[in-house]
Scaffold this motif. Sequence first.
Motif, mmCIF file in Angstrom:
data_model
loop_
_atom_site.group_PDB
_atom_site.id
_atom_site.type_symbol
_atom_site.label_atom_id
_atom_site.label_comp_id
_atom_site.label_asym_id
_atom_site.label_seq_id
_atom_site.Cartn_x
_atom_site.Cartn_y
_atom_site.Cartn_z
ATOM 1 N N ILE A 1 45.458 55.890 53.573
ATOM 2 C CA ILE A 1 44.646 56.844 53.173
ATOM 3 C C ILE A 1 45.385 58.297 52.870
ATOM 4 O O ILE A 1 45.284 59.033 52.377
ATOM 5 C CB ILE A 1 43.239 56.698 53.617
ATOM 6 N N LEU B 1 48.038 58.832 50.544
ATOM 7 C CA LEU B 1 47.580 58.990 49.267
ATOM 8 C C LEU B 1 47.076 60.174 49.069
ATOM 9 O O LEU B 1 47.136 60.741 47.481
ATOM 10 C CB LEU B 1 46.313 57.668 48.931
ATOM 11 N N LEU B 2 46.243 60.850 49.767
ATOM 12 C CA LEU B 2 45.676 62.289 49.398
ATOM 13 C C LEU B 2 45.821 63.035 50.853
ATOM 14 O O LEU B 2 45.774 62.541 51.772
ATOM 15 C CB LEU B 2 44.407 61.996 49.038
ATOM 16 N N SER C 1 40.028 62.719 40.425
ATOM 17 C CA SER C 1 40.913 61.538 40.456
ATOM 18 C C SER C 1 41.229 61.225 41.712
ATOM 19 O O SER C 1 41.468 60.018 41.780
ATOM 20 C CB SER C 1 42.458 62.247 39.796
ATOM 21 N N GLU C 2 40.990 61.808 42.742
ATOM 22 C CA GLU C 2 41.085 61.408 44.032
ATOM 23 C C GLU C 2 39.906 60.443 44.420
ATOM 24 O O GLU C 2 40.195 59.343 44.997
ATOM 25 C CB GLU C 2 41.052 62.664 45.086
ATOM 26 N N GLU D 1 38.211 58.722 42.153
ATOM 27 C CA GLU D 1 38.815 57.505 41.556
ATOM 28 C C GLU D 1 39.655 56.460 42.333
ATOM 29 O O GLU D 1 39.583 55.606 42.233
ATOM 30 C CB GLU D 1 39.119 57.851 40.029
ATOM 31 N N LEU D 2 40.607 57.060 42.782
ATOM 32 C CA LEU D 2 41.542 56.334 43.595
ATOM 33 C C LEU D 2 40.934 55.592 44.813
ATOM 34 O O LEU D 2 41.220 54.626 45.223
ATOM 35 C CB LEU D 2 42.837 57.537 43.956
ATOM 36 N N LEU D 3 40.107 56.479 45.725
ATOM 37 C CA LEU D 3 39.160 56.047 46.637
ATOM 38 C C LEU D 3 38.309 54.834 46.359
ATOM 39 O O LEU D 3 38.593 53.853 46.899
ATOM 40 C CB LEU D 3 38.714 56.884 47.345
ATOM 41 N N ASN D 4 37.741 55.047 45.137
ATOM 42 C CA ASN D 4 37.071 53.882 44.685
ATOM 43 C C ASN D 4 37.838 52.755 44.298
ATOM 44 O O ASN D 4 37.287 51.477 44.349
ATOM 45 C CB ASN D 4 36.130 54.224 43.459
ATOM 46 N N SER D 5 39.014 52.867 43.973
ATOM 47 C CA SER D 5 39.943 51.706 43.561
ATOM 48 C C SER D 5 40.400 50.916 44.493
ATOM 49 O O SER D 5 40.517 49.943 44.612
ATOM 50 C CB SER D 5 40.847 52.404 42.624
ATOM 51 N N VAL D 6 40.755 51.611 45.780
ATOM 52 C CA VAL D 6 41.186 51.037 46.951
ATOM 53 C C VAL D 6 40.375 50.399 47.763
ATOM 54 O O VAL D 6 40.446 49.579 48.808
ATOM 55 C CB VAL D 6 42.211 51.921 47.712
ATOM 56 N N GLN D 7 39.041 50.884 47.676
ATOM 57 C CA GLN D 7 37.870 50.464 48.611
ATOM 58 C C GLN D 7 37.614 48.926 48.626
ATOM 59 O O GLN D 7 37.712 48.443 49.490
ATOM 60 C CB GLN D 7 36.682 51.398 48.318
#
Length: 234
Positions: free
Chosen positions: A19, A22-23, A136-137, A139-145
């Motif tokens: 994590i 990524l951000l 966008s951040e 969305e990224l967290l929702n994609s890796v969850q």
Amino acid sequence: MTASPRIPHQFQHQSLSLISSLLPVSNAVFFLVEPGMQHRGAVIFNGCQDMEKQYTQKYNTMDPLSPDRFRDKDTRVATLDSQIAPHLLKQSRYYQEFMLPNDHRYVADLFFRHGGTIVAILSILRAEALGNFTVSELELLNSVQPFMEYSLNTVYLPRRQQERQGFHQQYQLTERELDVLELLISGANNKQIATELNLGLATVKTHLHHIFQKTGVQSRAELVSRSLQRLQAG
């Protein structure tokens, strides 16, 4: 492979590392959630144990992102600002007494479930200077969850339970003794074990004495060494 004192919590450490790559992150905490919604086994990224102790002992019920508020929801990722208006947050005791002194303003939590029940949370904290989480951040967290949740449920939690069961069968350790051993292997001292398990120091020492007796060791170092050898072999 070199022995690591973080073996029981490797998945949490690796997830926090992922994590943070990524951000932007000021601090982060990955903890397990018991059926009663209590924290267990917290692993902290770039933070201090005192902050986690403050939270669990006094401020967790004030948190707008408390897991109890999401018990019957299917939310994957939630931000603090989605749960409470910023002006109301800054007026709250939670912000004034806990968030502000610990220099964090923005929070995003990833909720991990098993069979619909929350079993773990990864909480990402940001200081005011880093700014709020962007679309966008999130969305990224929702994609890796989903991948992290799948890994948690199919690899980490089953392996952790298997390891605890193995120590129980070999040494007849109780559940509380297993808790103490797990924290000891992770590098915690007696005071940290007492805080994590909400026990007195004398009780922790008593549990350690019983563990020494059951495992046939003479010291903490010998116990940790033998336990790590067993974990790596198994």
